[in-house]
Scaffold this motif. Structure first.
Motif, short mmCIF file in Angstrom:
data_model
loop_
_atom_site.label_atom_id
_atom_site.label_comp_id
_atom_site.label_asym_id
_atom_site.label_seq_id
_atom_site.Cartn_x
_atom_site.Cartn_y
_atom_site.Cartn_z
N ASP A 10 0.85 -1.19 0.00
CA ASP A 10 0.00 0.00 0.00
C ASP A 10 0.88 1.25 0.00
O ASP A 10 0.47 2.30 0.49
N PHE A 11 2.10 1.12 -0.54
CA PHE A 11 3.06 2.24 -0.49
C PHE A 11 2.64 3.40 -1.40
O PHE A 11 3.11 4.52 -1.23
N LEU A 13 2.44 5.18 -5.31
CA LEU A 13 3.47 5.36 -6.33
C LEU A 13 3.99 6.80 -6.34
O LEU A 13 4.69 7.21 -7.25
N GLY A 19 10.11 1.71 -5.46
CA GLY A 19 11.37 1.63 -6.19
C GLY A 19 12.52 1.15 -5.32
O GLY A 19 13.37 0.36 -5.75
N HIS A 22 12.23 -2.52 -4.89
CA HIS A 22 12.73 -3.14 -6.11
C HIS A 22 14.26 -3.14 -6.15
O HIS A 22 14.88 -4.10 -6.60
N ARG A 33 12.80 -12.41 -11.33
CA ARG A 33 11.85 -11.50 -11.95
C ARG A 33 10.92 -10.99 -10.87
O ARG A 33 10.50 -11.75 -10.00
N VAL A 34 10.58 -9.71 -10.91
CA VAL A 34 9.66 -9.15 -9.92
C VAL A 34 8.38 -8.71 -10.61
O VAL A 34 8.41 -8.00 -11.61
N ILE A 35 7.26 -9.17 -10.08
CA ILE A 35 5.94 -8.83 -10.62
C ILE A 35 5.21 -7.95 -9.61
O ILE A 35 5.04 -8.34 -8.45
N ASP A 36 4.81 -6.78 -10.04
CA ASP A 36 4.05 -5.90 -9.16
C ASP A 36 2.58 -6.27 -9.20
O ASP A 36 1.93 -6.12 -10.24
N ILE A 37 2.06 -6.77 -8.10
CA ILE A 37 0.63 -7.09 -8.04
C ILE A 37 -0.18 -5.81 -7.96
O ILE A 37 -1.26 -5.71 -8.53
N ARG A 40 -1.35 0.46 -4.96
CA ARG A 40 -2.24 1.57 -4.62
C ARG A 40 -3.47 1.11 -3.86
O ARG A 40 -4.51 1.75 -3.92
N ALA A 56 -5.72 -12.78 -6.84
CA ALA A 56 -4.60 -12.82 -7.78
C ALA A 56 -3.78 -14.10 -7.73
O ALA A 56 -3.21 -14.52 -8.74
N LEU A 60 -0.41 -15.98 -10.38
CA LEU A 60 0.99 -15.55 -10.21
C LEU A 60 1.92 -16.75 -10.29
O LEU A 60 1.57 -17.84 -9.83
N LEU B 13 -4.25 1.46 -11.87
CA LEU B 13 -3.28 0.82 -10.99
C LEU B 13 -3.81 0.64 -9.57
O LEU B 13 -3.08 0.32 -8.66
N GLU B 16 -5.62 -5.14 -8.70
CA GLU B 16 -4.58 -6.11 -9.03
C GLU B 16 -4.64 -6.53 -10.50
O GLU B 16 -3.92 -7.44 -10.91
N GLY B 19 -1.35 -6.43 -12.42
CA GLY B 19 -0.47 -7.43 -11.82
C GLY B 19 -0.85 -8.85 -12.21
O GLY B 19 0.02 -9.70 -12.45
N VAL B 20 -2.15 -9.12 -12.27
CA VAL B 20 -2.61 -10.46 -12.65
C VAL B 20 -2.22 -10.77 -14.10
O VAL B 20 -1.77 -11.88 -14.41
N GLY B 23 1.26 -11.61 -14.12
CA GLY B 23 1.42 -12.97 -13.62
C GLY B 23 1.19 -14.00 -14.71
O GLY B 23 1.98 -14.94 -14.88
N LYS B 27 3.95 -16.59 -16.19
CA LYS B 27 3.76 -18.04 -16.15
C LYS B 27 3.88 -18.66 -17.53
O LYS B 27 4.49 -19.71 -17.70
N ASP C 36 12.16 1.01 -11.72
CA ASP C 36 11.49 2.30 -11.62
C ASP C 36 11.59 2.83 -10.20
O ASP C 36 11.01 2.25 -9.28
N ILE C 37 12.32 3.91 -10.03
CA ILE C 37 12.42 4.52 -8.70
C ILE C 37 11.10 5.22 -8.36
O ILE C 37 10.66 5.23 -7.22
N PHE C 184 2.08 8.56 3.67
CA PHE C 184 1.35 8.20 4.88
C PHE C 184 1.14 9.40 5.80
O PHE C 184 0.59 9.27 6.88
#
Lengths: 274, 274, 274
Positions: A10-11, A13, A19, A22, A33-37, A40, A56, A60, B13, B16, B19-20, B23, B27, C36-37, C184
Motif C-alpha cells: 500500500d506504499f 506510487l 522503487g 525493487h 523476476r519481480v511482478i508488481d501485483i 495503490r 490474484a 501468479l 493501478l 490487481e 499485476g494479474v 502474472g 507463467k 522504476d524509482i 502516509f
C-alpha cells in the motif's frame, strides 16, 4: 535458480518506496523476476489488500510472494514467512497473508523472521518493507537461505487470521455484502452462485437485489452483451462470485454501493411475496 | 527465443488487474520481458489509448503488443491478433489497434482468437485481458503457438477501423482540433507542419490560433527556450505534430483547450485580414 | 555484461511517456534490468525528486541511474553524465543529480552529452528523456559506449548545485524545516539526531516542537509502538533524520505541516523557559 517474486503493498506510487524495495530485490536476488501485483491499495487497509491477493494468487508464477500492508509497523506484530505448495509468503502477521495462504491449501510451515543477518541495518523502525520483508523475500527467492534460517517456527494457530464476513441464508433470501468495487465501478459481492443454487435460483432468472430500503430487479446473465447499454446486470464475475454491473456504466454509483454495504439477494418470487 | 511483450490497458493501478496479467505473462512466457506502455488511459476511451499506442509504437522493441481497452468485453466484438512487420498486435477488435498497425505498415494477416486451448478457463466473461488476450500474447511471444493456431483468418476490411478527425484547409486557414493534452498541459493538435507549409507558413512566423471566438498570436518556434517564461509557443512536438505549449506553464488552462476542441491555425496575415 | 538501470522521472503514469522510455531502454540495452524509482514526483519539482533520489540511491543496484525532471528542456541547460564509484548518473544539469552524486562520494568525471550518434533523431525538442537521456543511459549500461564518447568533459564547479536548506542552532533550539511529507503523512525534517545531541538532547526525552506559533510536546521514541494509537511521536526515520509521525494517523494534518514549513525543535526544559 532464482524464483520470481510477486510484490504487493500500500506504499502508493508517489514516493520512492516501491522503487527502493525493487532496488533491494535486484541487489539481493539479481536473477529473480519481480511482478508488481499492485501498490495503490487503500493505505493500511489489510482486508482490501488481502482480498486482492486472494483473487490474484492463482495467476501468479509459483515462487515468493512479498506483501506489505503494515499499519502495525514498529509495534510488537511479528514478521512472518509461510511455506505453502504455491511457494513462500512473506509479510506482516496481521491477517494480510491468511486468505491467500488458505486459498493455496494452507501453510505447512510458518516462521517468525528474526534473524538479523537476513535484515538490512537501518537507523529507523518504520520501513520494514525495505529492511526486513524485502531482504527475506530476496534470500528465499535466490535460494541463499531456507525458511528455517529466517527465525523460529510459529504454530499456525498463533497467526492472526482475517475475519471475513460470511453470507447468511435467511428464509428465501441471502444476506451478503459488497466487498469489492473495482476501478470500473463493478461491485463484487461475497455471494457465490452456490449460495443462490441452495435457494433454487440460477442464471437466467431475474434477481431481487436489496440495498438499504431500495429494491432492484436485476437479470442474472452470462455476459454484459446480454443486456442493453446502460442496464444493470448480475453475473458470475472473473473470480467466481456474484457481481453487479451496469453495461457501459458504473454499478457502484447506480445502486449507491460501496465496500461493506449490505446487499440482499433473492429470487423474483420472494420479492413479489415481500 | 522469447519476444518482448509491450502491454497497454485502461485497467488503472488501483486494483490487481495489471499485476494479474503480468502474472499470466510470467507463467506462460517466462523468458519474455514485459514493458508497460501505460495503464491509466481514460477508462473505455479507445481513441485516447489508440493515439498513445500510435505515438509509442516505433520506440517499442519488436515483438508482441498486448493492448486492452475493451468497453465491449462480453459482447460480440472479436478478439484479434494482427501480424505486421513490427510484430504481432493482440487486442479487442474495436479500433484500438488500427492506427498503430497502420503506422507500422499494416497487417499482412489477421486472425480471430477463438481457440479455447489458448485461453484460461474462467468462471466469468469480464476479464478477457487475463483469460484471452494475455495467454494469446504469451504463447505468441514464447513461440509456443503461431498466429495460425489461435483461430480463423479475418479479412482486413472486416476489422473495425478508428475514425480519426482530419484537418481541413479552408481558404487560408487550417481547421484542426486538440487531440491530446499531455500530463504537463501541452496540447497536441492534429495539424502537421506540412499542412501549414501548404499555405506557405513555416517556422519562425507568428501564427494566429483561434479557439472558439478567442484569437491568440503565437510564435512558431523550435524549442521552449525560444520564448520567455510564461509565454505561449507553437512548435513541432516530439511526435512531429504542431503542439501548443506555455513555457513553464500549462497551455490547456491558458487557452482553455481540451481533447476534441476545435483549433484553427493561420498565418498572421490572414488574421489581420480576418 | 549489462548493468541495471534505475529510472526516475516526473512524467506521471497517465501517458505513454514512461513506457516509451522503457521501450528505448529495452531496444538499446536488451540485457539491462530496469528499476522504476518512481515517476509521480511533483512535475518540475527538481528538489523533491533530488531528495527522493538521495534517499533511494544506496538501495539501488550499482549501474546506471537515469533521472529526468527537466523543466528546462528545450533551453540551454546541459544534458550530463556523471561517473561515480556507485556508477553513472544521467540527467539534466539542473541540480537533480547533485545530492545523490554527493551522497555516493562525488563524481570523478562529468561530461556534457552532445554526441548526436548517441541520440535518437526527433522532430521536436521536448522529449529529451526519450531522445537524449534514455539512449545515453542505455549505451552506458550495455557497454556499447563509454562516458568519454558521449561528449566533452565538464568541470564539477560548472555543474548546477542544489541549494538545500541547512538547520541552524539558535541558543538552545534547532531551526529546521519539514522537507518531505510521505504518502502516509509522516513528516521528515532536515534535523539530524546529531544536531540535537549537540544540545545535549537524546532519545527518550520529550521534545518541544514549534510550528508557527503552536507548541507541541512530543516524545522522542524508537518506534510507533512506543506511543498509544493516535498520539504524536518524533523518531529517527528510515533515512536517519528526525521525523514527526502520528501512530495510526497523519502528522502532516495533525500539526499542519507541509514541505518547506519551518519547524523548531528544542528540549522540554527550553520550552518551559521560553
Amino acid at each position: 535458480m532464482s524464483l520470481p517474486i510477486s510484490f504487493l503493498s500500500d506504499f502508493g506510487l508517489e514516493d520512492e518506496f516501491v522503487g527502493v524495495v525493487h532496488g533491494v530485490l535486484a541487489k539481493l536476488a539479481p536473477g529473480s523476476r519481480v511482478i508488481d501485483i499492485g501498490h495503490r491499495f487503500p493505505r493500511g487497509n489489510v482486508k482490501a489488500a488481502a482480498l486482492a491477493l486472494t483473487r490474484a494468487i492463482q495467476y501468479l508464477p509459483e515462487g515468493v510472494c512479498l506483501a506489505v500492508v503494515d499499519p502495525g509497523v514498529g509495534t510488537a506484530r511479528k514478521a512472518i514467512a509461510a511455506e505453502t505448495t504455491w511457494g513462500i509468503f512473506v509479510g506482516p502477521d496481521n491477517g494480510l497473508l491468511s486468505p491467500a495462504v488458505a486459498m493455496v491449501g494452507g501453510a505447512h510451515k510458518i516462521v517468525s523472521i528474526e534473524n538479523p543477518e537476513a535484515m538490512i541495518p537501518s537507523p529507523g523502525e518504520t520501513f520494514h518493507g525495505r529492511d526486513i520483508f524485502a531482504p527475506a523475500a530476496a534470500v528465499l527467492a535466490s535460494g541463499e537461505a531456507g525458511i528455517d534460517e529466517l527465525g523460529p517456527d510459529v504454530a499456525g494457530e498463533e497467526i492472526v487470521p482475517l475475519l471475513l464476513p460470511l453470507t447468511e441464508t435467511k428464509g428465501s433470501v441471502i444476506a451478503g455484502e459488497a466487498w469489492w468495487v473495482d476501478g470500473f465501478g463493478n461491485v463484487q459481492t461475497n455471494v457465490a452462485p452456490e449460495d443462490l443454487a441452495g435457494l433454487g435460483i440460477g442464471p437466467g432468472e431475474t434477481l431481487t437485489v436489496m440495498v438499504g430500503s431500495t429494491i432492484h430487479s436485476v437479470p442474472w446473465v452470462t455476459s454484459y452483451g446480454d443486456v442493453a447499454e446502460g442496464e444493470t446486470l448480475i453475473h458470475v464475475d472473473s473470480v467466481g462470485l456474484l457481481a453487479i454491473a451496469v453495461r457501459g456504466g458504473r454499478a457502484d454509483e447506480e445502486l449507491r454501493l460501496s465496500e461493506g454495504v449490505a446487499v440482499t439477494l433473492a429470487g423474483s418470487r420472494s420479492a413479489t411475496a415481500g
